[in-house]
Design an enzyme around this catalytic site. Structure first.
Site, PDB file in Angstrom:
ATOM      1  N   GLU A 107       0.817  -1.201   0.000  1.00 31.58           N
ATOM      2  CA  GLU A 107       0.000   0.000   0.000  1.00 31.58           C
ATOM      3  C   GLU A 107       0.853   1.253   0.000  1.00 31.58           C
ATOM      4  O   GLU A 107       2.030   1.217   0.356  1.00 31.58           O
ATOM      5  CB  GLU A 107      -0.924   0.023   1.214  1.00 31.58           C
ATOM      6  CG  GLU A 107      -0.181   0.118   2.527  1.00 31.58           C
ATOM      7  CD  GLU A 107      -1.101   0.233   3.730  1.00 31.58           C
ATOM      8  OE1 GLU A 107      -2.159   0.872   3.611  1.00 31.58           O
ATOM      9  OE2 GLU A 107      -0.738  -0.304   4.775  1.00 31.58           O
ATOM     10  N   HIS A 136     -10.337   4.553   3.513  1.00 36.08           N
ATOM     11  CA  HIS A 136      -9.537   3.642   4.349  1.00 36.08           C
ATOM     12  C   HIS A 136      -9.995   2.194   4.229  1.00 36.08           C
ATOM     13  O   HIS A 136     -10.355   1.537   5.194  1.00 36.08           O
ATOM     14  CB  HIS A 136      -9.530   4.102   5.804  1.00 36.08           C
ATOM     15  CG  HIS A 136      -8.358   3.571   6.560  1.00 36.08           C
ATOM     16  ND1 HIS A 136      -8.465   2.559   7.478  1.00 36.08           N
ATOM     17  CD2 HIS A 136      -7.050   3.916   6.523  1.00 36.08           C
ATOM     18  CE1 HIS A 136      -7.281   2.293   7.986  1.00 36.08           C
ATOM     19  NE2 HIS A 136      -6.397   3.101   7.419  1.00 36.08           N
TER      20      HIS A 136
END
Length: 147
Positions: A107, A136
């Site tokens: 990520e 998120h």
């Protein structure tokens, strides 16, 4: 006969090039899908670098590298002078909720402007799969393959 052969040859040689769009276009399309919440240029740069070098641009640092430079979790990354202008990226993403296909994922923070990390992420695999999330990890949008 010549025309058919020429078309067949052109399609065999050209289809992969037409199937993939530019990384700028792929980033712009993904940004539209998430309501314009991303810096499309930053996303395009990350996609281009991943495709070309297999890694994120230099502006991204892993948590381990940030800690080695003096950063402590819970603090702004930019509180460390050597990390000013950097973003967190390159760490493993667990995919514990199984929202993405099986595999190993990493990520990177997108739109980081100092302070708290925010909710915008690029999640990517070594196999070329790319997703963005602006909430998120609650929802993922696949980024088109780009060149």
């Amino acid at each position: 006969m010549k025309t058919r052969l020429l078309l067949l040859l052109l399609s065999a040689l050209s289809l992969p090039a037409f199937a993939a769009t530019s990384c700028r276009d792929a980033a712009a399309q993904a940004n539209r899908q998430v309501g314009g919440k991303l810096d499309a240029a930053e996303l395009a740069d990350a996609l281009q670098s991943l495709n070309h070098d297999g890694r994120l641009p230099e502006k991204f640092v892993t948590k381990r590298a940030a800690q080695a430079a003096g950063w402590h979790p819970g603090r702004s990354l930019w509180s460390v002078p050597a990390l000013r202008g950097k973003s967190m990226g390159g760490d493993r993403f667990g995919n514990y909720e199984k929202q993405l296909p099986q595999g190993q994922w990493q990520e990177a923070d997108l739109n980081y402007k100092g302070g708290k990390r925010g909710a915008n992420r690029l999640v990517f695999s070594r196999q070329g799969q790319r997703y963005v999330s602006v909430d998120h990890y609650n929802r993922f949008v696949e980024v088109a393959t780009c060149r």
